[in-house]
Write an enzyme that holds these catalytic residues in place. Sequence first.
Site, PDB file in Angstrom:
ATOM      1  N   HIS A   1      17.053  10.015  -8.508  1.00 59.29           N
ATOM      2  CA  HIS A   1      15.782   9.342  -8.799  1.00 59.29           C
ATOM      3  C   HIS A   1      14.901  10.218  -9.683  1.00 59.29           C
ATOM      4  CE1 HIS A   1      16.911   6.811  -5.327  1.00 59.29           C
ATOM      5  NE2 HIS A   1      16.141   5.892  -5.896  1.00 59.29           N
TER       6      HIS A   1
ATOM      7  N   LYS B   1       9.547  11.041  -7.178  1.00 58.63           N
ATOM      8  CA  LYS B   1       9.893  10.474  -5.859  1.00 58.63           C
ATOM      9  C   LYS B   1       9.635  11.521  -4.768  1.00 58.63           C
ATOM     10  CE  LYS B   1      13.319   7.784  -3.319  1.00 58.63           C
ATOM     11  NZ  LYS B   1      12.307   6.826  -2.842  1.00 58.63           N
TER      12      LYS B   1
HETATM   13  N1  LIG Z   1      12.435  -1.165  -1.550  1.00 62.67           N
HETATM   14  C1  LIG Z   1      12.588  -1.074  -2.873  1.00 62.67           C
HETATM   15  O1  LIG Z   1      13.300  -1.888  -3.504  1.00 62.67           O
HETATM   16  C2  LIG Z   1      11.860  -0.005  -3.608  1.00 62.67           C
HETATM   17  C3  LIG Z   1      11.071   0.862  -2.915  1.00 62.67           C
HETATM   18  N2  LIG Z   1      10.301   1.765  -3.559  1.00 62.67           N
HETATM   19  C4  LIG Z   1       9.400   2.542  -2.719  1.00 62.67           C
HETATM   20  O2  LIG Z   1       8.074   2.061  -2.911  1.00 62.67           O
HETATM   21  C5  LIG Z   1       7.150   3.109  -2.718  1.00 62.67           C
HETATM   22  C6  LIG Z   1       6.221   3.233  -3.923  1.00 62.67           C
HETATM   23  O3  LIG Z   1       6.989   3.612  -5.044  1.00 62.67           O
HETATM   24  P1  LIG Z   1       6.290   3.834  -6.478  1.00 62.67           P
HETATM   25  O4  LIG Z   1       5.613   2.596  -6.922  1.00 62.67           O
HETATM   26  O5  LIG Z   1       7.319   4.459  -7.331  1.00 62.67           O
HETATM   27  O6  LIG Z   1       5.200   4.934  -6.086  1.00 62.67           O
HETATM   28  P2  LIG Z   1       3.790   5.256  -6.794  1.00 62.67           P
HETATM   29  O7  LIG Z   1       3.370   6.585  -6.275  1.00 62.67           O
HETATM   30  O8  LIG Z   1       3.897   5.043  -8.253  1.00 62.67           O
HETATM   31  O9  LIG Z   1       2.816   4.122  -6.208  1.00 62.67           O
HETATM   32  C7  LIG Z   1       2.310   4.102  -4.913  1.00 62.67           C
HETATM   33  C8  LIG Z   1       0.916   3.509  -4.990  1.00 62.67           C
HETATM   34  O10 LIG Z   1       0.428   3.293  -3.667  1.00 62.67           O
HETATM   35  C9  LIG Z   1      -0.950   3.639  -3.683  1.00 62.67           C
HETATM   36  N3  LIG Z   1      -1.420   3.908  -2.326  1.00 62.67           N
HETATM   37  C10 LIG Z   1      -1.157   4.970  -1.533  1.00 62.67           C
HETATM   38  N4  LIG Z   1      -1.861   4.879  -0.383  1.00 62.67           N
HETATM   39  C11 LIG Z   1      -2.578   3.727  -0.455  1.00 62.67           C
HETATM   40  C12 LIG Z   1      -3.500   3.079   0.415  1.00 62.67           C
HETATM   41  N5  LIG Z   1      -3.852   3.610   1.600  1.00 62.67           N
HETATM   42  N6  LIG Z   1      -4.047   1.918   0.011  1.00 62.67           N
HETATM   43  C13 LIG Z   1      -3.701   1.359  -1.174  1.00 62.67           C
HETATM   44  N7  LIG Z   1      -2.847   1.936  -2.049  1.00 62.67           N
HETATM   45  C14 LIG Z   1      -2.279   3.096  -1.679  1.00 62.67           C
HETATM   46  C15 LIG Z   1      -1.036   4.865  -4.588  1.00 62.67           C
HETATM   47  O11 LIG Z   1      -2.361   5.118  -5.032  1.00 62.67           O
HETATM   48  C16 LIG Z   1      -0.088   4.449  -5.699  1.00 62.67           C
HETATM   49  O12 LIG Z   1      -0.752   3.712  -6.704  1.00 62.67           O
HETATM   50  C17 LIG Z   1       7.985   4.360  -2.417  1.00 62.67           C
HETATM   51  O13 LIG Z   1       8.102   4.504  -1.022  1.00 62.67           O
HETATM   52  C18 LIG Z   1       9.332   4.009  -3.023  1.00 62.67           C
HETATM   53  O14 LIG Z   1      10.397   4.716  -2.468  1.00 62.67           O
HETATM   54  C19 LIG Z   1      10.295   1.879  -4.911  1.00 62.67           C
HETATM   55  C20 LIG Z   1      11.089   1.067  -5.662  1.00 62.67           C
HETATM   56  C21 LIG Z   1      11.944   0.064  -5.078  1.00 62.67           C
HETATM   57  O1  LIG Z   2      11.165   5.618  -5.214  1.00 63.10           O
HETATM   58  C1  LIG Z   2      11.868   4.894  -5.968  1.00 63.10           C
HETATM   59  O2  LIG Z   2      11.713   4.880  -7.187  1.00 63.10           O
HETATM   60  C2  LIG Z   2      12.891   4.033  -5.360  1.00 63.10           C
HETATM   61  N1  LIG Z   2      12.916   3.951  -4.075  1.00 63.10           N
HETATM   62  C3  LIG Z   2      13.795   3.166  -3.284  1.00 63.10           C
HETATM   63  C4  LIG Z   2      14.639   4.058  -2.406  1.00 63.10           C
HETATM   64  O3  LIG Z   2      14.091   5.008  -1.800  1.00 63.10           O
HETATM   65  O4  LIG Z   2      15.835   3.822  -2.296  1.00 63.10           O
HETATM   66  C5  LIG Z   2      14.584   2.153  -4.084  1.00 63.10           C
HETATM   67  C6  LIG Z   2      14.935   2.573  -5.480  1.00 63.10           C
HETATM   68  O5  LIG Z   2      16.088   3.364  -5.436  1.00 63.10           O
HETATM   69  C7  LIG Z   2      13.791   3.228  -6.215  1.00 63.10           C
END
Ligand SMILES: NC(=O)C1=CN([C@@H]2O[C@H](COP(=O)(O)OP(=O)(O)OC[C@H]3O[C@@H](n4cnc5c(N)ncnc54)[C@H](O)[C@@H]3O)[C@@H](O)[C@H]2O)C=CC1
Ligand SMILES: O=C(O)C1=N[C@H](C(=O)O)C[C@H](O)C1
Length: 268
Positions: free
Chosen positions: A157, A161
């Site tokens: 990643h 991350k």
């Molecule tokens: N399940 C899936 O398919 C996927 C899961 N993810 C997960 O999603 C999460 C976020 O990933 P990204 O967008 O890359 O991270 P990022 O760090 O770019 O975005 C997270 C956002 O959440 C906000 N945030 C944090 N605490 C908050 C609160 N109390 N209230 C409102 N907003 C708050 C932050 O300010 C930030 O804008 C991670 O845990 C990642 O692993 C990411 C991509 C795909």
């Molecule tokens: O943090 C990410 O970017 C992603 N998080 C998810 C994970 O923890 O598997 C899904 C994806 O791989 C991207």
Amino acid sequence: MDQPGLVVTGASGRMGQTLIRLAQGSDKLRLVACVERAGHPWIGRDVGEAMGGAPIGVKVTDDALEAFAKAQAVIDFTAPAATVEFAALAAQARAVHVIGTTGLEPQHLARIEAAARHATIIRAGNMSLGVNLLVRLTKKVAAALDADWDVEIVEAHHRMKVDAPSGTALMLGQAAAEGRGISLDDARVSGRDGITGARARGSIGFSAIRGGDIVGEHDVIFAGEGERVILRHVATDRAIFARGALRAAVWGQGRKPGQYDMTDVLGI
Ligand SMILES: NC(=O)C1=CN([C@@H]2O[C@H](COP(=O)(O)OP(=O)(O)OC[C@H]3O[C@@H](n4cnc5c(N)ncnc54)[C@H](O)[C@@H]3O)[C@@H](O)[C@H]2O)C=CC1
Ligand SMILES: O=C(O)C1=N[C@H](C(=O)O)C[C@H](O)C1
């Protein structure tokens, strides 16, 4: 009937912005509010403008309950501490809560489980069709091959991350453990370093690479004597996760309370 109203939390994040862009083009959901953490510079601004484009008439707020009360669905890719608060608030507002956040520990999962007694929650460490198919394949291959085939999961990643192993890697590990009829907690080995000794038979190994702008790559390696089977998924665009989450938000409408995952949504 009106399209269900949608709130996106973590609006300024990598996933938040991807979701907002796709939600604007949706004919099945209507974006009604965006949430960011208190003190964030986007609070009070139109989200379209904050993202560098034209205004779209949707504000960013730090008042999650007020935002959720206007909506039928909340899509949440934020951080574990925020997600458990949002689970309680979405339940209070009777909104479907789609959770993509990873890095959830047992105490977070317990609070999500409690919220799911009153609310419809759809949670998956990866919302893409391809990965959920890979989970199915991993379980099948693990069931077909005995413990002479070592299972190793390698994920890569981007440099920002914060959690490891990834949520996806854990889903794949869980699928391999289920295929083998063993407990992942007992079999899991992460991040080898130093004099580790020989590999324990039947263990499931995890390795994490972090660098650059890698969106997400996962290999499940079955290493045997004289041959290897490798199952691989490569994500090149975060839209695959956002599309899955939007589909889950629509699918959840009218479902009875409980916890669901993407295999329920996708019917696979
Ligand atoms: N399940 C899936 O398919 C996927 C899961 N993810 C997960 O999603 C999460 C976020 O990933 P990204 O967008 O890359 O991270 P990022 O760090 O770019 O975005 C997270 C956002 O959440 C906000 N945030 C944090 N605490 C908050 C609160 N109390 N209230 C409102 N907003 C708050 C932050 O300010 C930030 O804008 C991670 O845990 C990642 O692993 C990411 C991509 C795909
Ligand atoms: O943090 C990410 O970017 C992603 N998080 C998810 C994970 O923890 O598997 C899904 C994806 O791989 C991207």
